[in-house]
Scaffold this active site. Structure first.
Site, PDB file in Angstrom:
ATOM      1  CB  SER A 118      75.153 -70.035 -63.773  1.00 53.64           C
ATOM      2  OG  SER A 118      73.976 -70.028 -62.990  1.00 53.64           O
ATOM      3  CE  LYS A 138      71.100 -71.128 -65.742  1.00 51.87           C
ATOM      4  NZ  LYS A 138      72.551 -71.120 -65.446  1.00 51.87           N
ATOM      5  CB  SER A 170      75.445 -69.315 -67.615  1.00 52.98           C
ATOM      6  OG  SER A 170      74.069 -69.608 -67.457  1.00 52.98           O
ATOM      7  CB  SER A 174      76.405 -73.114 -59.976  1.00 50.58           C
ATOM      8  OG  SER A 174      75.353 -72.444 -60.655  1.00 50.58           O
TER       9      SER A 174
END
Length: 336
Positions: free
Chosen positions: A140, A195, A301, A138
């Protein structure tokens, strides 16, 4: 002269191996078709255990049996030739060596189990304790990591964990602010997330009015102008942010609304009482043994602002480099 061992032997084990491979194919097919969430670490562990038993059986049972049968064949042929010679009869030209090789040859069900054991164990060990590859699914973490980036994660940087049960048995470096980490998603630990850690245990972290604050101090940022976002096909404001010793780029629209709310399917997240959600954003005190993580694409995100803290036991490893992007090979290399 007969040598029955040259034919397919142990039909029960052959059928069992076929069933095991059919189950493996079904599991992988369902995983690929999103019928269920796969667990590759557990799969490799089970494959290592199963192939180990086949390897032990081959080494101590099946191979000695084939060698004994081959030796018996050679002895039988030698005795037959001696008997014929004693009677003045010329022996026929039977290729005993070919028959012996046929007897010694591994059947398919051993070749595809015991023969694969060293490879599977090597992959399992490397992936569990050294480096593990991941694919970015993705946007994010844009602009740091793009969809399609294939990254390597250092599994021992933060310590050594036992595979499958994720128990840390050896400490190494602590998680630092600014680290890009892969972790098991707190809402569903079967899924891996990536992250950036922005706050560690004891920190007060705030995301207010589209700005990040750590222990009451706004994190330094510098505008870098516009960035063309391939996902939205439009330009987005690009900034450089400094977290500890780490400088990185991130996307955020300063004029966008900052309101967040706890949005977790299984109810309030652990230590939710440490967080205060207000109109301007959210402020949290990070509990011991936990981290606060945000995506670099701050407006796109789903991260700690929604589902809370990352427990230390969920940490998989530190993302260290992009090893391939088939759409853009120039991205290969370290991303800091």
């Amino acid at each position: 002269m007969t040598h029955p061992e040259s034919q397919e032997s142990h039909p029960g084990l052959s059928a069992l191996t076929g069933l095991l491979y059919a189950g493996l194919v079904a599991y992988l097919a369902g995983w690929y078709l999103d019928k269920w969430t796969g667990n590759f670490s557990l799969l490799l562990f089970l494959m290592s255990v199963v192939t180990f038993f086949y390897w032990v059986a081959e080494r101590w049972v099946f191979l000695p049996q084939r060698r004994a049968a081959a030796d018996a064949l050679v002895k039988q042929d030698s005795e037959r030739r001696a008997k014929l010679a004693a009677e003045g009869i010329k022996a026929d030209n039977i290729d005993v060596d070919a028959a012996r090789r046929a007897i010694l040859r591994q059947p398919w069900w051993l070749d595809w189990t015991a023969g694969l054991f060293p490879v599977i164990v090597l992959v399992f060990g490397l992936r569990s304790f050294l480096f593990e590859p991941f694919r970015i699914p993705s946007g994010s973490m844009v602009p740091t990591l793009l969809v399609g980036d294939l990254i390597l994660v250092n599994k021992f940087h933060y310590g050594v964990r036992l595979p499958v049960i994720h128990k840390k048995v050896l400490e190494n470096n602590p998680v630092q602010r600014g680290d890009v980490v892969v972790f098991r998603y707190p809402e569903d630990t079967r899924i891996d997330y990536i992250k950036r850690v922005v706050a560690i245990a004891g920190d007060e972290v705030s995301w207010r009015n589209q700005r990040l604050y750590i222990n009451g101090q706004e994190v330094a940022t510098e505008s870098l102008g516009p960035y063309f976002d391939q996902d939205s096909l439009k330009e987005r404001p690009l900034f450089k942010e400094k977290l500890g010793a780490v400088e990185h780029q991130m996307l955020v629209d300063r004029d966008a609304p900052s309101y967040f709310r706890m949005d977790r399917a299984d109810g309030p997240f652990p230590f939710a009482q440490n967080c205060q959600y207000i109109l301007e954003g959210v402020t949290c005190r990070v509990p011991a043994g936990h981290y606060y993580a945000l995506g670099d694409n701050r407006d796109n995100s789903r991260d700690s602002r929604y589902w809370g803290f990352v427990p230390d036991e969920n940490i998989v490893g530190k993302a260290v480099m992009i090893w391939m992007n088939f759409s853009d090979p120039k991205r290969v290399g370290r991303f800091h």
